[in-house]
Design an enzyme around this catalytic site. Structure first.
Site, PDB file in Angstrom:
ATOM      1  CD  GLN A   1       7.657  -5.156   4.281  1.00  0.00           C
ATOM      2  OE1 GLN A   1       7.681  -3.993   3.884  1.00  0.00           O
ATOM      3  NE2 GLN A   1       6.620  -5.644   4.957  1.00  0.00           N
TER       4      GLN A   1
ATOM      5  CE1 TYR B   1      11.480  -1.822  -0.197  1.00  0.00           C
ATOM      6  CE2 TYR B   1      11.753  -3.193   1.754  1.00  0.00           C
ATOM      7  CZ  TYR B   1      12.194  -2.162   0.943  1.00  0.00           C
ATOM      8  OH  TYR B   1      13.330  -1.463   1.278  1.00  0.00           O
TER       9      TYR B   1
ATOM     10  CG  ASP C   1       3.504  -4.149   4.131  1.00  0.00           C
ATOM     11  OD1 ASP C   1       3.971  -4.546   5.208  1.00  0.00           O
ATOM     12  OD2 ASP C   1       3.974  -3.177   3.500  1.00  0.00           O
TER      13      ASP C   1
ATOM     14  CE1 TYR D   1       5.523   2.372   3.785  1.00  0.00           C
ATOM     15  CE2 TYR D   1       3.650   0.931   3.412  1.00  0.00           C
ATOM     16  CZ  TYR D   1       5.018   1.125   3.484  1.00  0.00           C
ATOM     17  OH  TYR D   1       5.867   0.074   3.241  1.00  0.00           O
TER      18      TYR D   1
ATOM     19  CB  THR E   1      -0.942   0.036   1.220  1.00  0.00           C
ATOM     20  OG1 THR E   1      -0.159   0.018   2.418  1.00  0.00           O
ATOM     21  CG2 THR E   1      -1.903  -1.141   1.201  1.00  0.00           C
ATOM     22  CD1 TRP E   2       5.445   4.065   0.663  1.00  0.00           C
ATOM     23  CD2 TRP E   2       6.552   3.285  -1.118  1.00  0.00           C
ATOM     24  NE1 TRP E   2       6.507   4.899   0.436  1.00  0.00           N
ATOM     25  CE2 TRP E   2       7.205   4.449  -0.653  1.00  0.00           C
ATOM     26  CE3 TRP E   2       7.066   2.622  -2.227  1.00  0.00           C
ATOM     27  CZ2 TRP E   2       8.354   4.959  -1.247  1.00  0.00           C
ATOM     28  CZ3 TRP E   2       8.207   3.130  -2.827  1.00  0.00           C
ATOM     29  CH2 TRP E   2       8.841   4.279  -2.344  1.00  0.00           C
TER      30      TRP E   2
END
Length: 277
Positions: free
Chosen positions: A163, A191, A48, A53, A19-20
């Site tokens: 991660q 990621y 995530d 963010y 969702t960045w």
């Protein structure tokens, strides 16, 4: 749905939703929420996020998307290093819980290693776990030396994942981090698996994908998903792109295809520092 087993024994989807950079444009909000909800419908229940963010705005968007469906999701969030003192991590977690509109975070990560002693951060995680605020904890952007230090601490061996930036053109983790994590049975969470969409336009990968009747993005995801100990979290705020990502699971790469990709995008020779973006 292909799954990855966490050290505690829980199985989670191998393909999740990143969702960045969501929640930055009000005009896209409805589509982003619809995409997250479609992901739940299709089994991409690992979502995530991080307090970083949008400085909490993405957590708020996820909270809205999960209204009435919280129990369907496995939420991953991350705490800033400067908030990672024992008291600071508790306060940060409470803020994230409020934004996410939930009473627990399934997996809570230290976003990267900072100046706060790791032992203090782990103490904070353990306290949150005992209080039922988080279910599992782990780290992000840790190299092999960081993991060794973490493993030596009380509570460190309960780490659920690391991660990291990992994709066809960011293969640094394979030098020493992946072997260490495999030895200690800690799965990675990858990621930027499509290198922020750059791999979707890579000429070599597009040629490979065309020859094998897939898209370049699907090839990049499929290469990572061929591993049994890697969770993959591509970000998309568009439903059509999410369906494209899911197709990478439906048509796994063959051993010959993986070998070809390894030849096209060889791992670096010699030690490389872990990259972060």
């Amino acid at each position: 749905m292909k799954t990855v087993t966490l050290p505690a024994g829980e199985r989670v989807p191998a393909l999740g939703q990143g969702t960045w950079q969501m929640a930055g444009d009000r005009g896209r909000r409805a589509e982003e929420i619809a995409t997250l909800r479609l992901g739940l419908d299709l089994g991409l229940t690992l979502i995530d996020t991080a307090e970083m963010y949008g400085e909490g705005a993405v957590e708020e968007l996820i909270g809205e998307a999960l209204a009435g469906r919280r129990n369907e999701a496995f939420i991953v969030s991350k705490v800033y290093p400067h908030n990672a003192t024992r008291d600071g991590v508790a306060a940060a977690c409470e803020r994230s819980l409020k934004r996410l509109q939930t009473d627990r975070i399934d997996l809570y990560l230290l976003h990267w290693r900072g100046s706060v002693p790791l032992a203090e951060t782990i103490d904070g995680f353990v306290a949150l776990q005992k209080a039922g605020k988080i279910r599992h904890y782990g780290v992000s952007n840790f190299d092999a030396k960081d993991m060794q230090k973490l493993w030596s601490l009380p509570g460190g061996k309960a780490t659920a994942t690391n991660q990291v930036l990992y994709n066809l053109v960011r293969r640094g983790p394979e030098w020493d981090l992946r072997p260490w994590c495999r030895e200690h049975r800690i799965p990675l969470m990858a990621y930027s698996p499509i290198e922020q969409a750059k791999l979707a336009g890579d000429a070599k990968l597009k040629d490979f994908a065309k020859r094998h009747a897939m898209t370049a993005a699907q090839a990049a995801l499929g290469w990572l998903l061929a591993n049994d100990d890697v969770m993959v979290i591509p970000k998309t705020g568009r439903r059509e792109r999410l369906r494209e990502n899911l197709a990478a699971l439906e048509r796994p790469l063959s051993a010959a295809q993986i070998t070809e990709l390894d030849r096209l995008f060889p791992a670096p020779g010699g030690a490389r520092p872990l990259e972060i973006i």
